[in-house]
Design a protein around this motif. Sequence first.
Motif, PDB file in Angstrom:
ATOM      1  N   SER A  91       0.819  -1.218   0.000  1.00 26.40           N
ATOM      2  CA  SER A  91       0.000   0.000   0.000  1.00 26.40           C
ATOM      3  C   SER A  91       0.852   1.268   0.000  1.00 26.40           C
ATOM      4  O   SER A  91       0.337   2.362  -0.219  1.00 26.40           O
ATOM      5  CB  SER A  91      -0.932   0.011   1.221  1.00 26.40           C
ATOM      6  N   VAL A  92       2.154   1.129   0.227  1.00 29.27           N
ATOM      7  CA  VAL A  92       3.031   2.291   0.425  1.00 29.27           C
ATOM      8  C   VAL A  92       3.428   2.909  -0.913  1.00 29.27           C
ATOM      9  O   VAL A  92       3.844   2.219  -1.845  1.00 29.27           O
ATOM     10  CB  VAL A  92       4.287   1.902   1.219  1.00 29.27           C
ATOM     11  N   ILE A  93       3.297   4.236  -0.985  1.00 28.30           N
ATOM     12  CA  ILE A  93       3.825   5.028  -2.093  1.00 28.30           C
ATOM     13  C   ILE A  93       4.546   6.232  -1.506  1.00 28.30           C
ATOM     14  O   ILE A  93       4.491   6.484  -0.300  1.00 28.30           O
ATOM     15  CB  ILE A  93       2.723   5.485  -3.070  1.00 28.30           C
ATOM     16  N   GLY A  94       5.234   6.978  -2.362  1.00 28.77           N
ATOM     17  CA  GLY A  94       6.000   8.115  -1.907  1.00 28.77           C
ATOM     18  C   GLY A  94       5.395   9.442  -2.311  1.00 28.77           C
ATOM     19  O   GLY A  94       4.309   9.503  -2.905  1.00 28.77           O
ATOM     20  N   PRO A  95       6.098  10.528  -2.017  1.00 35.34           N
ATOM     21  CA  PRO A  95       5.629  11.856  -2.398  1.00 35.34           C
ATOM     22  C   PRO A  95       5.436  11.966  -3.913  1.00 35.34           C
ATOM     23  O   PRO A  95       6.242  11.450  -4.692  1.00 35.34           O
ATOM     24  CB  PRO A  95       6.768  12.772  -1.929  1.00 35.34           C
ATOM     25  N   ASP A  96       4.361  12.611  -4.307  1.00 29.47           N
ATOM     26  CA  ASP A  96       4.032  12.894  -5.706  1.00 29.47           C
ATOM     27  C   ASP A  96       3.626  11.656  -6.505  1.00 29.47           C
ATOM     28  O   ASP A  96       3.330  11.775  -7.698  1.00 29.47           O
ATOM     29  CB  ASP A  96       5.184  13.625  -6.424  1.00 29.47           C
ATOM     30  N   ASP A  97       3.602  10.482  -5.885  1.00 32.15           N
ATOM     31  CA  ASP A  97       3.027   9.318  -6.553  1.00 32.15           C
ATOM     32  C   ASP A  97       1.503   9.449  -6.552  1.00 32.15           C
ATOM     33  O   ASP A  97       0.918  10.141  -5.714  1.00 32.15           O
ATOM     34  CB  ASP A  97       3.421   8.024  -5.837  1.00 32.15           C
ATOM     35  N   PHE A  98       0.864   8.754  -7.475  1.00 28.62           N
ATOM     36  CA  PHE A  98      -0.589   8.842  -7.585  1.00 28.62           C
ATOM     37  C   PHE A  98      -1.273   7.912  -6.591  1.00 28.62           C
ATOM     38  O   PHE A  98      -0.887   6.743  -6.442  1.00 28.62           O
ATOM     39  CB  PHE A  98      -1.054   8.486  -8.998  1.00 28.62           C
ATOM     40  N   ILE A  99      -2.290   8.434  -5.910  1.00 30.28           N
ATOM     41  CA  ILE A  99      -3.241   7.617  -5.172  1.00 30.28           C
ATOM     42  C   ILE A  99      -4.259   7.116  -6.185  1.00 30.28           C
ATOM     43  O   ILE A  99      -4.946   7.919  -6.823  1.00 30.28           O
ATOM     44  CB  ILE A  99      -3.945   8.425  -4.069  1.00 30.28           C
ATOM     45  N   ILE A 100      -4.361   5.799  -6.355  1.00 28.97           N
ATOM     46  CA  ILE A 100      -5.272   5.235  -7.344  1.00 28.97           C
ATOM     47  C   ILE A 100      -6.530   4.738  -6.651  1.00 28.97           C
ATOM     48  O   ILE A 100      -6.491   3.807  -5.853  1.00 28.97           O
ATOM     49  CB  ILE A 100      -4.615   4.072  -8.116  1.00 28.97           C
ATOM     50  N   GLN A 101      -7.651   5.393  -6.948  1.00 28.89           N
ATOM     51  CA  GLN A 101      -8.926   4.960  -6.377  1.00 28.89           C
ATOM     52  C   GLN A 101      -9.320   3.625  -6.987  1.00 28.89           C
ATOM     53  O   GLN A 101      -9.419   3.497  -8.210  1.00 28.89           O
ATOM     54  CB  GLN A 101     -10.015   5.993  -6.647  1.00 28.89           C
ATOM     55  N   PRO A 102      -9.547   2.587  -6.167  1.00 24.95           N
ATOM     56  CA  PRO A 102      -9.894   1.281  -6.727  1.00 24.95           C
ATOM     57  C   PRO A 102     -11.262   1.305  -7.389  1.00 24.95           C
ATOM     58  O   PRO A 102     -12.153   2.073  -7.003  1.00 24.95           O
ATOM     59  CB  PRO A 102      -9.872   0.359  -5.505  1.00 24.95           C
ATOM     60  N   SER A 103     -11.437   0.437  -8.385  1.00 25.80           N
ATOM     61  CA  SER A 103     -12.680   0.416  -9.150  1.00 25.80           C
ATOM     62  C   SER A 103     -13.873   0.008  -8.301  1.00 25.80           C
ATOM     63  O   SER A 103     -15.020   0.339  -8.629  1.00 25.80           O
ATOM     64  CB  SER A 103     -12.542  -0.551 -10.333  1.00 25.80           C
ATOM     65  N   TRP A 104     -13.626  -0.700  -7.183  1.00 29.11           N
ATOM     66  CA  TRP A 104     -14.717  -1.205  -6.356  1.00 29.11           C
ATOM     67  C   TRP A 104     -15.115  -0.243  -5.227  1.00 29.11           C
ATOM     68  O   TRP A 104     -15.929  -0.578  -4.379  1.00 29.11           O
ATOM     69  CB  TRP A 104     -14.352  -2.560  -5.759  1.00 29.11           C
ATOM     70  N   SER A 105     -14.540   0.979  -5.230  1.00 28.61           N
ATOM     71  CA  SER A 105     -14.922   1.981  -4.232  1.00 28.61           C
ATOM     72  C   SER A 105     -15.332   3.270  -4.927  1.00 28.61           C
ATOM     73  O   SER A 105     -14.693   3.705  -5.890  1.00 28.61           O
ATOM     74  CB  SER A 105     -13.753   2.261  -3.277  1.00 28.61           C
ATOM     75  N   GLN A 106     -16.385   3.891  -4.416  1.00 26.68           N
ATOM     76  CA  GLN A 106     -16.856   5.160  -4.951  1.00 26.68           C
ATOM     77  C   GLN A 106     -16.558   6.333  -4.023  1.00 26.68           C
ATOM     78  O   GLN A 106     -16.941   7.466  -4.314  1.00 26.68           O
ATOM     79  CB  GLN A 106     -18.376   5.086  -5.188  1.00 26.68           C
TER      80      GLN A 106
END
Length: 256
Positions: A91-106
């Motif tokens: 689940s870990v990403i760094g600064p300026d990486d994209f948060i990707i909203q999963p297809s199964w959550s609105q």
Amino acid sequence: MQIARISLESGPRYAIVDHDSDEYVVLAGDPIFQGLDTTGQRVPRKGTRVLSPVIPRSKVVAVGRNYAAHIEEMGSEEPATPLLFFKPNTSVIGPDDFIIQPSWSQEIAYEAELAIVIGRPCKDVPPARVPEVIYGYTIANDVTARDIQREEPQWSRAKGFDTSCPLGPVIDLDFDPTDVSIQSRVNGELRQDSRTSLMIRGVTELVSYISHSFSLLPGDVILTGTPEGVGTLQSGDVVEIEIEGLGVLSNEVRTN
């Protein structure tokens, strides 16, 4: 002293942040395991990509409902003991990486949090010895699929999906977490504005309690809970988490 993890042509490297020269001083290895020996190489901070300062080797342990005002806004009750859950290291990403909203959550939400980085193997740590096992502190965003959190009795999917744990930009080895400002902004608009002194259970109590539940390993990360003001994110939103003395963690949201 602040440590960053940066991207160079030779690959990811750890570095000391030299604020006087505005440069990174490249380290010979992972400072948690190999100390602070330097290679002599210096690179300018400007234009250098910053990565998550740590990739937990075993786990991220997160604490829920640790600010009274956040408990109130969520219509919950204060837990009798610290409420714990896990986020995987994927689940870990760094600064300026994209948060990707999963297809199964609105409905995904931001949660500004102070993060503790563990520096040595430990178990059953008494409160007086907690400082000995902490390597440093960084910033976290406990991104949450809020609709899934409401629908499912456990929080694994809601809290643990890929990109749901931005960390960074640095680990501060000398940071005092007792009473500093913690804020979040979405597209420049202030959303959360609190202080770490308002945590129900502070760093010492949390680390000791968690270590009595299971072993902690070097590089493990503990998230300490979020204050009031949480809200939802849309594709294209830029969320910034700022903690006084630790800098700003910024990420943009994208849909899957």
